[in-house]
Design a protein around this motif. Structure first.
Motif, PDB file in Angstrom:
ATOM      1  N   MET A   1       6.164  -2.314  10.712  1.00  0.00           N
ATOM      2  CA  MET A   1       4.901  -2.468   9.962  1.00  0.00           C
ATOM      3  C   MET A   1       5.072  -1.544   8.822  1.00  0.00           C
ATOM      4  O   MET A   1       5.584  -0.433   9.017  1.00  0.00           O
ATOM      5  N   TYR A   2       4.776  -1.884   7.675  1.00  0.00           N
ATOM      6  CA  TYR A   2       4.961  -1.066   6.332  1.00  0.00           C
ATOM      7  C   TYR A   2       3.675  -0.830   5.553  1.00  0.00           C
ATOM      8  O   TYR A   2       2.624  -1.636   5.849  1.00  0.00           O
ATOM      9  N   ALA A   3       3.707   0.334   4.665  1.00  0.00           N
ATOM     10  CA  ALA A   3       2.567   0.398   4.033  1.00  0.00           C
ATOM     11  C   ALA A   3       2.410  -0.240   2.547  1.00  0.00           C
ATOM     12  O   ALA A   3       3.603  -0.316   2.018  1.00  0.00           O
ATOM     13  N   LYS A   4       1.578  -0.886   1.956  1.00  0.00           N
ATOM     14  CA  LYS A   4       1.461  -1.534   0.516  1.00  0.00           C
ATOM     15  C   LYS A   4       0.447  -0.858  -0.024  1.00  0.00           C
ATOM     16  O   LYS A   4      -0.834  -0.714   0.506  1.00  0.00           O
ATOM     17  N   PHE A   5       0.545  -0.667  -1.477  1.00  0.00           N
ATOM     18  CA  PHE A   5      -0.670  -0.430  -2.297  1.00  0.00           C
ATOM     19  C   PHE A   5      -1.335  -1.685  -2.535  1.00  0.00           C
ATOM     20  O   PHE A   5      -0.924  -2.277  -3.521  1.00  0.00           O
ATOM     21  N   HIS A   6      -2.338  -1.827  -2.083  1.00  0.00           N
ATOM     22  CA  HIS A   6      -3.069  -2.955  -1.863  1.00  0.00           C
ATOM     23  C   HIS A   6      -4.175  -3.373  -3.367  1.00  0.00           C
ATOM     24  O   HIS A   6      -4.261  -4.449  -3.693  1.00  0.00           O
ATOM     25  N   SER A   7      -4.773  -2.089  -3.637  1.00  0.00           N
ATOM     26  CA  SER A   7      -6.037  -2.314  -4.789  1.00  0.00           C
ATOM     27  C   SER A   7      -6.221  -0.960  -5.421  1.00  0.00           C
ATOM     28  O   SER A   7      -5.807   0.070  -4.806  1.00  0.00           O
ATOM     29  N   ASP A 160     -13.892  15.307 -15.468  1.00  0.00           N
ATOM     30  CA  ASP A 160     -14.603  14.757 -14.313  1.00  0.00           C
ATOM     31  C   ASP A 160     -14.310  13.188 -14.000  1.00  0.00           C
ATOM     32  O   ASP A 160     -14.097  12.516 -15.129  1.00  0.00           O
ATOM     33  N   GLY A 161     -14.088  12.812 -12.736  1.00  0.00           N
ATOM     34  CA  GLY A 161     -13.936  11.082 -12.497  1.00  0.00           C
ATOM     35  C   GLY A 161     -13.326  11.112 -11.112  1.00  0.00           C
ATOM     36  O   GLY A 161     -13.234  12.060 -10.352  1.00  0.00           O
ATOM     37  N   ALA A 162     -13.148   9.746 -10.810  1.00  0.00           N
ATOM     38  CA  ALA A 162     -12.391   9.389  -9.391  1.00  0.00           C
ATOM     39  C   ALA A 162     -11.918   8.189  -9.478  1.00  0.00           C
ATOM     40  O   ALA A 162     -11.815   7.354 -10.387  1.00  0.00           O
ATOM     41  N   GLY A 163     -10.825   8.163  -8.753  1.00  0.00           N
ATOM     42  CA  GLY A 163     -10.030   6.870  -8.420  1.00  0.00           C
ATOM     43  C   GLY A 163      -9.941   6.580  -6.946  1.00  0.00           C
ATOM     44  O   GLY A 163      -9.959   7.737  -6.218  1.00  0.00           O
ATOM     45  N   ALA A 164      -9.716   5.541  -6.664  1.00  0.00           N
ATOM     46  CA  ALA A 164      -9.605   5.069  -5.117  1.00  0.00           C
ATOM     47  C   ALA A 164      -8.535   3.920  -5.008  1.00  0.00           C
ATOM     48  O   ALA A 164      -8.326   3.207  -5.648  1.00  0.00           O
ATOM     49  N   ALA A 165      -7.894   3.876  -3.975  1.00  0.00           N
ATOM     50  CA  ALA A 165      -6.937   2.940  -3.416  1.00  0.00           C
ATOM     51  C   ALA A 165      -7.020   2.309  -2.155  1.00  0.00           C
ATOM     52  O   ALA A 165      -7.390   3.221  -1.402  1.00  0.00           O
ATOM     53  N   VAL A 166      -6.734   1.007  -1.877  1.00  0.00           N
ATOM     54  CA  VAL A 166      -6.742   0.893  -0.466  1.00  0.00           C
ATOM     55  C   VAL A 166      -5.348   0.579  -0.145  1.00  0.00           C
ATOM     56  O   VAL A 166      -4.614   0.001  -0.776  1.00  0.00           O
ATOM     57  N   ILE A 167      -4.707   1.259   0.954  1.00  0.00           N
ATOM     58  CA  ILE A 167      -3.309   1.067   1.531  1.00  0.00           C
ATOM     59  C   ILE A 167      -3.455   0.259   2.619  1.00  0.00           C
ATOM     60  O   ILE A 167      -4.306   0.784   3.695  1.00  0.00           O
ATOM     61  N   SER A 168      -2.736  -0.854   2.764  1.00  0.00           N
ATOM     62  CA  SER A 168      -2.830  -1.711   3.976  1.00  0.00           C
ATOM     63  C   SER A 168      -1.486  -1.774   4.525  1.00  0.00           C
ATOM     64  O   SER A 168      -0.514  -1.513   3.849  1.00  0.00           O
ATOM     65  N   ALA A 169      -1.554  -2.235   5.669  1.00  0.00           N
ATOM     66  CA  ALA A 169      -0.398  -2.669   6.466  1.00  0.00           C
ATOM     67  C   ALA A 169       0.000  -4.069   6.044  1.00  0.00           C
ATOM     68  O   ALA A 169      -0.405  -4.845   5.725  1.00  0.00           O
ATOM     69  N   THR A 170       1.461  -4.117   6.024  1.00  0.00           N
ATOM     70  CA  THR A 170       2.109  -5.281   5.526  1.00  0.00           C
ATOM     71  C   THR A 170       3.563  -5.632   6.530  1.00  0.00           C
ATOM     72  O   THR A 170       4.076  -4.560   6.801  1.00  0.00           O
ATOM     73  N   GLU A 171       3.865  -6.857   6.758  1.00  0.00           N
ATOM     74  CA  GLU A 171       5.404  -7.067   7.380  1.00  0.00           C
ATOM     75  C   GLU A 171       6.223  -7.313   6.368  1.00  0.00           C
ATOM     76  O   GLU A 171       7.497  -7.520   6.680  1.00  0.00           O
ATOM     77  N   ASP A 172       5.612  -7.393   5.279  1.00  0.00           N
ATOM     78  CA  ASP A 172       6.628  -7.916   4.088  1.00  0.00           C
ATOM     79  C   ASP A 172       7.360  -6.426   3.491  1.00  0.00           C
ATOM     80  O   ASP A 172       6.704  -5.877   2.552  1.00  0.00           O
ATOM     81  N   LYS A 173       8.398  -6.466   3.610  1.00  0.00           N
ATOM     82  CA  LYS A 173       9.385  -5.187   3.147  1.00  0.00           C
ATOM     83  C   LYS A 173       9.269  -5.373   1.469  1.00  0.00           C
ATOM     84  O   LYS A 173       9.294  -4.135   1.165  1.00  0.00           O
ATOM     85  N   ASP A 174       9.132  -6.528   1.007  1.00  0.00           N
ATOM     86  CA  ASP A 174       9.329  -6.306  -0.551  1.00  0.00           C
ATOM     87  C   ASP A 174       7.709  -5.656  -1.082  1.00  0.00           C
ATOM     88  O   ASP A 174       7.834  -5.272  -2.311  1.00  0.00           O
ATOM     89  N   GLU A 175       6.750  -5.699  -0.375  1.00  0.00           N
ATOM     90  CA  GLU A 175       5.772  -5.360  -0.590  1.00  0.00           C
ATOM     91  C   GLU A 175       5.406  -3.646  -0.313  1.00  0.00           C
ATOM     92  O   GLU A 175       4.808  -2.856  -0.665  1.00  0.00           O
ATOM     93  N   ALA A 176       6.277  -3.352   0.474  1.00  0.00           N
ATOM     94  CA  ALA A 176       6.218  -1.771   0.795  1.00  0.00           C
ATOM     95  C   ALA A 176       6.538  -0.657   0.006  1.00  0.00           C
ATOM     96  O   ALA A 176       7.507  -0.758  -1.083  1.00  0.00           O
TER      97      ALA A 176
END
Ligand code: ACO
Length: 332
Positions: A1-7, A160-176
């Protein structure tokens, strides 16, 4: 399983503090600030607008843009050095409540400006180990709450400010993620610190009188070390992964000072269009700076699915970190 930067998502308060406003508060000038830092203005949160409020707004956007529901998130990591409460509860717990997320692991990271990239490394490890599937990582700061607005050497820098990201699991190595590197050297801890409150200086009338609750910085020493460390760090991460700097469409550095960004960009022979710059309008927002910058380039439509991002950052601790990864979310 790889991690991808989802949003990605971000939020900035509406109140603007310009250089000309600061001219009325301390002995400084628009010309000095612009020339030495590249900053024109920064955003300041309302008195009753807390780090968790800004973080929650950024997080809602990131979750929505990942096409997920809050209930899909199984870990929340908030990087901040300006938490809602200094000891407990963790700001990430307050964010989980504001997002309506129950029974999910949530904790904060304290790595100053490097916090978001530190959080990326944590998300990667949790996902690659198979423990989590959708990790919400946040960089959020109400830096105005620890800035002394009579100290011209620091008050011109931060916002001041904020930023957020969802990091999701993927099986696709190109997204990792390709690589994340995070490091620290505590022997420089006095370069950038808030001396109180803490066990060294518990809260007292004297602490308040001496202003030990405000950020203190050895600016010039920090500047020189930042340029040296960041240049080596980004050269190393590119070399270790056999990627040339001209193949990076989006170099997204920590937004502390235009001169630091320019020096590192020049050392890497980056063209202007490769370098993402937001420091001019937001100043240094510490852990929020990188996700706010990623959000800016995504919202402008320039960051497309699959394109490479090189992140690098430096901050109190001292800490530093870099990351090389494709943007794996949908293009705007
Ligand atoms: N307006 C006018 N003059 C000023 C101001 C100001 N706001 N601030 C300082 N000066 C004066 C100083 O007093 C000094 O005067 P002197 O020569 O008479 O003694 C002169 O300007 C030069 O001061 P320096 O500190 O040497 O200025 P420098 O060029 O280094 O710029 C700055 C200062 C902008 C703070 C720079 O050092 C810097 O950006 N440092 C790095 C910040 C950073 O990256 N921090 C890490 C991340 S932050 C985090 O982790 C939360």
């Amino acid at each position: 399983m790889y991690a991808k930067f989802h949003s990605i998502g971000a939020y900035v308060p509406s109140k603007v503090l310009s250089n000309s406003d600061l001219e009325k508060m301390v002995d400084t000038s628009d010309e000095w600030i612009l020339k030495r830092t590249g900053i024109s203005e920064r955003r300041i949160a309302d008195v009753d607008e807390n780090t968790s409020d800004m973080a929650t707004k950024a997080s809602k956007l990131a979750i929505e843009r990942a096409g997920l529901e809050s209930s899909d998130i199984d870990l929340i990591v908030c990087a901040t050095v300006t938490p809602d409460y200094f000891n407990m509860p963790a700001t990430s717990c307050i964010i989980s409540d504001k997002l309506g997320i129950k029974n999910v692991q949530a904790f904060d990271i304290s790595a100053a400006c490097s916090g978001f990239v530190y959080a990326l490394s944590v998300a990667k490890a949790f996902i690659e180990s198979g423990m989590k599937k959708h990790v919400l990582i946040i960089g959020a700061e109400k830096f105005s709450s620890i800035v002394d607005y009579t100290d011209r050497t620091t008050c011109i820098l931060f916002g001041d400010g904020a930023g957020a990201a969802v990091i999701s699991a993927t099986e696709d190595k190109d997204e990792a993620f390709i690589d994340v590197h995070a490091s620290a050297d505590g022997s420089y801890s006095d370069f950038l610190m808030t001396p109180a409150p803490g066990t060294v200086n518990p809260l007292s009338a004297q602490v308040i009188e001496e202003g030990l609750n405000f950020v203190q910085m050895k600016g010039n020493e920090t500047f020189k070390l930042a340029v040296k460390t960041l240049t080596k760090d980004v050269k190393d991460i590119l070399a270790n992964n056999s990627i040339a700097s001209e193949d990076i469409p989006h170099f997204i550095p920590h937004q502390a000072n235009y001169r630091i960004i320019k020096a590192v960009g020049d050392a890497l022979k980056m063209k202007e269009e490769q370098v993402v710059l937001t420091v001019g309008k937001y100043g240094n927002t510490s852990a929020a700076s990188i996700p706010m910058a990623i959000n800016e380039v995504w919202e402008s439509g320039r960051l497309k699915k699959g394109e490479l991002m090189l992140l690098d950052t430096f901050g109190g601790g001292l800490t530093w970190a870099s990351a090389l990864l494709p943007f794996a979310g949908e293009s705007k």
